[in-house]
Scaffold this motif. Structure first.
Motif, mmCIF file in Angstrom:
data_model
loop_
_atom_site.group_PDB
_atom_site.id
_atom_site.type_symbol
_atom_site.label_atom_id
_atom_site.label_comp_id
_atom_site.label_asym_id
_atom_site.label_seq_id
_atom_site.Cartn_x
_atom_site.Cartn_y
_atom_site.Cartn_z
ATOM 1 N N THR A 6 50.367 30.176 37.052
ATOM 2 C CA THR A 6 50.210 30.441 38.481
ATOM 3 C C THR A 6 48.884 31.163 38.325
ATOM 4 N N VAL A 7 48.185 30.831 39.522
ATOM 5 C CA VAL A 7 46.748 31.599 39.808
ATOM 6 C C VAL A 7 46.707 32.010 41.506
ATOM 7 N N ILE A 8 46.508 33.387 41.533
ATOM 8 C CA ILE A 8 46.489 33.871 42.775
ATOM 9 C C ILE A 8 45.157 34.344 42.880
ATOM 10 N N VAL A 9 44.456 33.869 44.079
ATOM 11 C CA VAL A 9 42.945 33.998 44.561
ATOM 12 C C VAL A 9 42.991 34.572 45.772
ATOM 13 N N GLY A 10 41.625 34.991 45.941
ATOM 14 C CA GLY A 10 41.096 35.321 47.327
ATOM 15 C C GLY A 10 39.949 36.307 47.243
ATOM 16 N N PRO A 11 39.538 36.870 48.575
ATOM 17 C CA PRO A 11 38.724 37.958 48.523
ATOM 18 C C PRO A 11 39.262 39.201 48.015
ATOM 19 N N MET A 12 38.467 40.306 48.035
ATOM 20 C CA MET A 12 39.051 41.523 47.665
ATOM 21 C C MET A 12 39.666 42.118 48.937
ATOM 22 N N TYR A 13 40.649 42.873 48.585
ATOM 23 C CA TYR A 13 41.696 43.497 49.620
ATOM 24 C C TYR A 13 42.495 42.556 50.191
ATOM 25 N N SER A 14 42.976 41.365 49.490
ATOM 26 C CA SER A 14 43.772 40.499 50.059
ATOM 27 C C SER A 14 45.216 40.533 49.516
ATOM 28 N N PHE A 123 33.650 31.525 41.377
ATOM 29 C CA PHE A 123 33.338 31.941 40.061
ATOM 30 C C PHE A 123 33.856 30.812 39.217
ATOM 31 N N ILE A 124 33.064 30.382 38.528
ATOM 32 C CA ILE A 124 33.509 28.945 37.408
ATOM 33 C C ILE A 124 34.680 29.168 36.829
ATOM 34 N N THR A 125 34.765 30.224 36.086
ATOM 35 C CA THR A 125 35.838 30.543 35.212
ATOM 36 C C THR A 125 37.382 30.392 36.329
ATOM 37 N N THR A 126 37.400 30.984 37.444
ATOM 38 C CA THR A 126 38.343 31.030 38.267
ATOM 39 C C THR A 126 38.606 29.345 38.753
ATOM 40 N N ALA A 127 37.657 28.828 39.346
ATOM 41 C CA ALA A 127 37.681 27.462 39.686
ATOM 42 C C ALA A 127 38.347 26.597 38.722
ATOM 43 N N GLN A 128 37.771 26.756 37.492
ATOM 44 C CA GLN A 128 38.293 25.810 36.371
ATOM 45 C C GLN A 128 39.810 26.128 36.073
ATOM 46 N N ILE A 129 40.155 27.352 35.969
ATOM 47 C CA ILE A 129 41.726 27.743 35.835
ATOM 48 C C ILE A 129 42.474 27.198 37.012
ATOM 49 N N MET A 130 41.819 27.313 38.263
ATOM 50 C CA MET A 130 42.528 26.720 39.668
ATOM 51 C C MET A 130 42.820 25.333 39.209
ATOM 52 N N GLY A 131 42.115 24.390 38.696
ATOM 53 C CA GLY A 131 41.984 23.228 38.246
ATOM 54 C C GLY A 131 43.224 22.616 37.549
ATOM 55 N N ILE A 132 43.649 23.707 36.489
ATOM 56 C CA ILE A 132 44.720 23.238 35.502
ATOM 57 C C ILE A 132 45.934 23.974 36.068
ATOM 58 N N ALA A 133 45.845 24.727 37.003
ATOM 59 C CA ALA A 133 47.175 25.408 37.512
ATOM 60 C C ALA A 133 48.328 24.631 37.924
#
Length: 190
Positions: A6-14, A123-133
């Motif tokens: 599970t990946v949780i993403v977004g801007p700061m303060y979200s 962010f490349i690392t985050t984008a790739q992790i989102m891809g396998i989530a």
């Protein structure tokens, strides 16, 4: 049986770290075994905890890279139900293979991080992790300029460095919506 990512993403303060802390609490209440990691570079609020901007916190292990994280995981592997990783965007791309090894060992992984830099680039690392989530939770924040609940970008208020990796809090960054980001930066004007 494999674990779930599970990946949780977004801007700061979200509320990304707050959501991670809620998941940690669920595992604590369920008497589950888990590890919490944070990148060594992030010492904004505490060296030994992950801390939300609202002050909620949980003990965490600081690691300098994915190799160190995996070594610690391997020591506890047989007894773990979950691994929680804060600020995933600060890790190098090798973290992806480490996360895959962890989930294929049957352990759930929860990652939290920025999906975009203050330059409005993924962010490349985050984008790739989102891809396998298995699951991606995309959060937004209240825009610090217009007050609307549609902020998806972290805007850096001060220019100290050109680096996209620059740890900071409210003294450096605010969350803004795309409209306000465009007005502030002059980018993406029609």
């Amino acid at each position: 049986m494999t674990g779930k990512l599970t990946v949780i993403v977004g801007p700061m303060y979200s509320g990304k770290t707050s959501e991670l802390l809620s998941l940690i609490e669920i595992y604590t209440l369920g008497k589950k075994n888990y590890l919490v990691f944070k990148p060594a570079i992030d010492v904004r609020y505490s060296e030994e905890h992950i801390v939300s901007h609202t002050g909620l916190k949980a003990p965490a292990i600081r690691v300098s890279d994915s190799i160190e994280l995996f070594e610690i995981f391997k020591e506890k592997q047989g007894s773990l139900d979950a691994v929680f990783i804060d600020e995933i965007h600060f890790f190098e791309a090798d973290i992806i293979q480490v996360i895959e090894k962890i989930i294929y060992s049957g352990v759930n992984v929860f990652c939290v991080g920025l999906d975009m830099s203050y330059k409005h680039r993924p962010f490349i690392t985050t984008a790739q992790i989102m891809g396998i989530a298995d699951e991606v939770i995309k959060k937004k924040a209240v825009c610090h300029i217009c007050g609307e609940y549609k902020a998806v970008v972290s805007y850096r208020k001060v220019e100290e460095t050109d680096s996209e990796i620059d740890v900071g809090g409210m003294e450096k960054y605010i969350a803004v919506c795309r409209d306000c980001y465009s007005k502030l930066t002059g980018k993406f004007k029609q």
